[in-house]
Every structure is written in C-alpha cells, then in structure tokens.
Design a protein around this motif. Structure first.
Motif, PDB file in Angstrom:
ATOM      1  N   GLY A  56       0.785  -1.233   0.000  1.00 53.76           N
ATOM      2  CA  GLY A  56       0.000   0.000   0.000  1.00 53.76           C
ATOM      3  C   GLY A  56       0.811   1.274   0.000  1.00 53.76           C
ATOM      4  O   GLY A  56       0.244   2.364  -0.141  1.00 53.76           O
ATOM      5  N   ASP A  94       1.269   5.869   2.425  1.00 54.49           N
ATOM      6  CA  ASP A  94       0.147   5.208   1.775  1.00 54.49           C
ATOM      7  C   ASP A  94      -0.262   5.956   0.513  1.00 54.49           C
ATOM      8  O   ASP A  94      -0.415   7.180   0.525  1.00 54.49           O
ATOM      9  CB  ASP A  94      -1.058   5.135   2.718  1.00 54.49           C
ATOM     10  N   GLU A  95      -0.465   5.200  -0.545  1.00 46.89           N
ATOM     11  CA  GLU A  95      -0.912   5.781  -1.804  1.00 46.89           C
ATOM     12  C   GLU A  95      -2.290   6.411  -1.656  1.00 46.89           C
ATOM     13  O   GLU A  95      -2.596   7.429  -2.287  1.00 46.89           O
ATOM     14  CB  GLU A  95      -0.938   4.685  -2.874  1.00 46.89           C
ATOM     15  N   THR A  96      -3.123   5.819  -0.816  1.00 45.33           N
ATOM     16  CA  THR A  96      -4.487   6.308  -0.617  1.00 45.33           C
ATOM     17  C   THR A  96      -4.787   6.405   0.881  1.00 45.33           C
ATOM     18  O   THR A  96      -4.053   5.886   1.723  1.00 45.33           O
ATOM     19  CB  THR A  96      -5.523   5.367  -1.245  1.00 45.33           C
ATOM     20  N   ASP A 102     -10.659  -1.473   4.359  1.00 41.49           N
ATOM     21  CA  ASP A 102      -9.465  -1.711   5.171  1.00 41.49           C
ATOM     22  C   ASP A 102      -9.834  -1.826   6.643  1.00 41.49           C
ATOM     23  O   ASP A 102      -9.287  -2.671   7.368  1.00 41.49           O
ATOM     24  CB  ASP A 102      -8.457  -0.568   4.981  1.00 41.49           C
ATOM     25  N   ARG A 171      -1.638  -3.351  11.709  1.00 46.56           N
ATOM     26  CA  ARG A 171      -1.213  -3.525  10.314  1.00 46.56           C
ATOM     27  C   ARG A 171       0.245  -3.967  10.239  1.00 46.56           C
ATOM     28  O   ARG A 171       0.600  -4.830   9.419  1.00 46.56           O
ATOM     29  CB  ARG A 171      -1.408  -2.203   9.557  1.00 46.56           C
ATOM     30  N   ARG A 524      -4.063   8.220   6.732  1.00 48.65           N
ATOM     31  CA  ARG A 524      -3.272   7.265   5.964  1.00 48.65           C
ATOM     32  C   ARG A 524      -1.996   6.989   6.755  1.00 48.65           C
ATOM     33  O   ARG A 524      -1.614   7.764   7.630  1.00 48.65           O
ATOM     34  CB  ARG A 524      -2.978   7.763   4.551  1.00 48.65           C
TER      35      ARG A 524
END
Length: 554
Positions: A56, A94-96, A102, A171, A524
C-alpha cells in the motif's frame, strides 16, 4: 572455427572466475575474520538490502523544503505555520487514505481472533454518530457508510487519533506475519489447523509464545514467538548454534532459527506520518525540480493557482473533492462537477507528483504531531516532529531479556527512565516497581504500569519521558483550562469534502483531541525508509567507490 573456439574459451574463463570469486568468503575489513563460517562460531554478515515499501505504500524521496511556504494567506489569523526551512528524510506513505474495507478487515480480524472480547471490538468501532447533525437528515450514513458495500472503497471516518494508532500497530503485525508465512518461517492458519509442525521446532523453550497467541513483531524479534505450532518448514539455518541433541534434535541434524532484524525480511512499523512529512508529501515539489532548482512553486498538490483542471478532456472539472461555497458540495445536477457530495472513493481525482491520491480534499487526515502554535519555529530543522513520549518495553525477566506481555501478546511499554543508556545495574533496578508522583501532563497509563514512577532519578538527575509540550513558556497545568490546547491535542491536515478551498493548501493546520473524531477526518499510514535516501539512483551522477581489498596475512 578458431574464432568460435576463442570466444568459447573466454566464456569458460569468465565462468570459472565467477565461481572462484563466489567461493571466497567475505571477511571483516577490520579483523580479517571470515564471515558466515560455522567453524569460527558463525561470525555472520547479512546481505545488505534496500527494502521495498510495505503493501500500500509508495516511496517519497526526502529533501529540503520550506515548511509553511505554500501558504499565501492566513484567514484565521492563527500565525501557526511560520515559514521555516526543514529537511525531510525519505520515507514511505500510503498511496491512498485508509478505506472502509481496510477497516472492516481490521474488525474482522479482531472478531475472529478474540471472539469473546466484546470490549476490544467495541473500542475499535468507528464512531458512526459523527454523521448526525441536529438540522440534517444524515441518519442513513450512520447506518450504511461504514458497512454497506457501496461505500467500501470510501475513506473511513469517525476514527480517533488513538484508534488510528492501534490500526497502525495491527497492520504492522499482520504484514510481517504474512511475510514470514509466505517465506515458510511461520505456519499459516491452515497449516496450524491441519497439525503441521516442523521437525526442527522441538519443544517450546522458556519465554516462547503459545501457538494460539497472535503474532507480534516485537515479541517475535525478541525470540519469544517460536516453537511447535508456530515455526514453519523453511526456518533459517543457524550456523552460529550447535544442533540440539536428544529428544529436541532436528531430524536433519541442522540448527535453525527465526528471522532477525539483521535479515532484512521484516518491515519497519507502520505509523502516522509526521506533520512535516505529510505537508512535504502533499506539496510534491519533486515534480517541479531539476538539478536542485525548483521551477515552479505550488499552492495545492497540483500545479497552478486554480482548483479546476486545465486539460482539454477534463477542462473545468474540480481537482479535488471539496465545498465550492455555502450549500454547494457537488455542483449542478446533470453534470456534477466534483462527482461527490460527501466523501469520494480513495482513488478519485489525479494523484500528485509523488503518486499520492487525495492529498487535498475528500477527508482531512490525522498526523502524528501534538499541536502547538509555534511548532514550525521551535522544532528541529531535520525531521521536525513534536509529540515524543519516550517508552521502554517492560522486561518480565531482565536477566533473560524477555519482554512482559499483555493479554493480547503485545509488549507492555512503560515511560522511559533515562535519556541515555543505563548501566546494567540501573537497568535491573529500573525494573523494580516503586511508587512515585504522576505529573499533570503525564499520558494515561495502563493499570499494569500505574505503580511505576512517571519520573525517575538516575544518578541524582530527574528525567521526564514526555516531551509533547517541550519548551512551552506557559504552565502546562493551564492547558485545557484557559485554551483548547493540551498535550492530547493532535494535528490534522488537508481540506475535506466539507471544507472551502483555503484548507486544500498543504500548509494549513488544525487540531482536535486525540480521542475525538469527525465525519470529515480520516488518515493514511507512513513507514520509515531505512538505508540510503536516494529512491532512483539510476541515470544520476555518482562518485565511483572501490571495493575494499581482502586481507591476506603474510
């Protein structure tokens, strides 16, 4: 034919030279002792790596920039982001934004791993009541936004800063656990269910964790998560240990071990980005630089002074999800301008030059920092951050170096007791619980650590591990009484679907209590990049560096 023979001979010589070079063991540049030789005690040198980002994440190459430099106005008259030059080390981000799906993954893991622990599950639930408003009919969002599949790729909201911290830790453990399972160093859930174990695992030694205890990265790296029902079939050969004998002897006669930090297999911890990291990543000036020259500044994560697209195919469309004005959240029916009335999917709109989506608009995002008005002026110029609460992992057995664990298999952390490495005698003494006063600004501690002092004196010098309000000129006991600012005030950045364009500027900053949440604030994750800061060294000038010559004793 002669030419063919010559080329073949050269090729064979190259192969022989390659094989002979591979057969030579590396040796220490300072002692000459060979590495990775079981005959000298297993003096190990691990392969140097530049690890890839975790799932991610995208790489953000650091550098110098002017914190607060993109702000062209201060409509709130806060003067809380005075321009100051800082250096940001390279990191991953994080890209998003973290999505509803999630978070549902997180909740599912909790419910399946601790099915009887209703409190743990309840505390992890986002506050869906953030959608309620006395003069708005938002009740459908209360019931549907988190769980309905139509919203699964929308950013999770109603999450407090404290909950975001818990998610980051969860995570980290799940990513590292999956990496170890994929490499055969840990048994998968299916393998555990079928009773598969490794013959080399042997009986679980003192301090090892039971197979039904959830994986924790810190506990694993400390050698406390291993044994029958845990170790996989492809454990790492341990050349520095003698094979076990007797009942615990491995079937193949080879000693094995779990992974270590030095192996470079496990990922660093996921965490919230610092405020400076977030602003640097959102601004993405890297797209406008050439040979250290910044060609164009930015007001938003994209180029230009406007908030609409100038490209032919998308001309006029909004570049982010925000409120154009009072009562205008989406545009005119029949041609919705920003395609969203509340939040939008996390991969909406164009990413910035770092490849990050929605660094302006959609939802504002929690960062790691504790809020102070003058943080930008007071913080260090390298990797600036405010909010340090230094902790140590509690030792269950100081002589064996084993960590104390809570009921979830996580290490218990206490306030640190010194600003430097303690002597071994001090370390042993620090593990003895004593009574002591708790300062007004101390972070709440778990019941298991309540008996330990928040301040300790080593060698007659008082020390506090809580630096969230470091350097405050105002009595800390007044915070939260005369102002809204306290040590529990955390920064959130960026505009949201419910904000005007001013807040889309990366330099703007606001704060909220760490246990509060809103319908327009999400988050994020980030991760520290270890090793060289240059992300893409290919095609760039570098000085040539010679390899060290091997030591040859006369």
């Amino acid at each position: 034919m002669k030419i063919l023979f010559t080329s073949t001979a050269v090729a064979l010589l190259c192969v022989v030279a390659l094989l002979s070079s591979c057969s030579k063991r590396q040796q220490s540049q300072k002692t000459g002792i060979p590495y990775n030789d079981k005959n000298n005690g297993g003096y190990v040198k691990f392969r140097q790596t530049h690890p890839a980002p975790g799932p991610g994440l995208v790489a953000i190459e650091g550098g110098t920039f002017v914190l607060g430099g993109s702000a062209d106005q201060d409509v709130t008259y806060e003067y809380n982001n005075v321009r100051s030059r800082k250096t940001i080390p390279s990191f991953y981000m994080d890209e998003t934004e973290v999505s509803n799906q999630d978070w549902i993954d997180y909740l599912h893991w909790i419910s399946s791993t601790f099915p009887q622990d209703r409190e743990l599950y309840y505390n992890a639930l986002p506050d869906t009541l953030v959608w309620r408003s006395p003069l708005s009919y938002n009740e459908p969002y209360v019931d549907n936004y988190l769980r309905h599949p139509a919203f699964q790729d929308y950013p999770v909201v109603g999450v407090s800063w404290d909950q975001a911290q818990d998610y980051c830790q969860w995570r980290t453990d799940r990513v590292n656990e999956h990496i170890l399972q994929d490499k055969g160093l840990l048994l998968t859930g299916k393998q555990k269910a079928s009773g598969q174990t490794t013959a080399a695992a042997g009986a679980a030694g003192a301090g090892t964790t039971a197979a039904n205890t959830p994986f924790n990265t810190d506990i694993y790296l400390n050698g406390q998560y291993t044994g029958v029902g845990i170790d996989g079939k492809k454990m790492i050969k341990d050349i520095s240990a003698r094979p076990a004998t007797g009942a615990n002897a491995p079937a193949n006669g080879k000693a094995v071990r779990p992974a270590r930090m030095e192996d470079g297999i496990l990922k660093p911890a996921y965490r919230l980005p610092s405020e400076a990291e977030w602003e640097y990543a959102a601004l993405a000036l890297a797209g406008n630089t050439q040979y250290e020259n910044i060609n164009d500044g930015k007001v938003y994560p994209w180029n230009g002074l406007g908030v609409r697209s100038a490209k032919k195919k998308t001309r006029g469309l909004m570049m982010a999800n925000f409120k154009r004005g009072l009562g205008d959240n989406a545009g005119v029916g029949g041609y919705l301008n920003d395609k969203a009335d509340i939040t939008a999917p996390v991969r909406s709109y164009q990413p910035n030059d770092f490849g990050l989506y929605n660094m302006a608009g959609n939802v504002s995002e929690w960062v790691q920092d504790t809020y102070r008005q003058g943080s930008s002026e007071e913080s260090d110029d390298f990797n600036p951050f405010r909010g340090n609460e230094f902790t140590n992992k509690r030792l269950a057995d100081a002589t064996k170096g084993q960590y104390a664990k809570d009921k979830y298999g996580k290490p218990i952390k206490d306030p640190s007791k010194s600003n430097k490495k303690m002597t071994y005698a001090e370390l042993i003494a620090s593990q003895q619980p004593t009574q002591g006063p708790t300062p007004n600004n101390a972070a709440p501690q778990a019941a298991t650590t309540a008996a330990l002092p928040a301040k300790s004196a080593l060698a007659g010098k008082a020390y506090t591990p809580d630096y969230r309000g470091f350097g405050d000129t105002v009595n800390t006991s007044l915070y939260g009484t005369t102002t809204l600012v306290s040590d529990r005030s955390k920064v959130y950045k960026g505009g949201s679907w419910n904000d005007l364009a001013y807040w889309l500027n990366p330099a703007t900053r606001r704060f909220m209590n760490e246990d509060d949440s809103r319908a327009d604030v999400g988050f994020r994750c980030a991760m520290t990049l270890v090793g060289a800061p240059e992300i893409s060294p290919s095609g760039k000038s570098h000085f040539s560096v010679k390899k060290p010559k091997p030591y040859k004793g006369k």
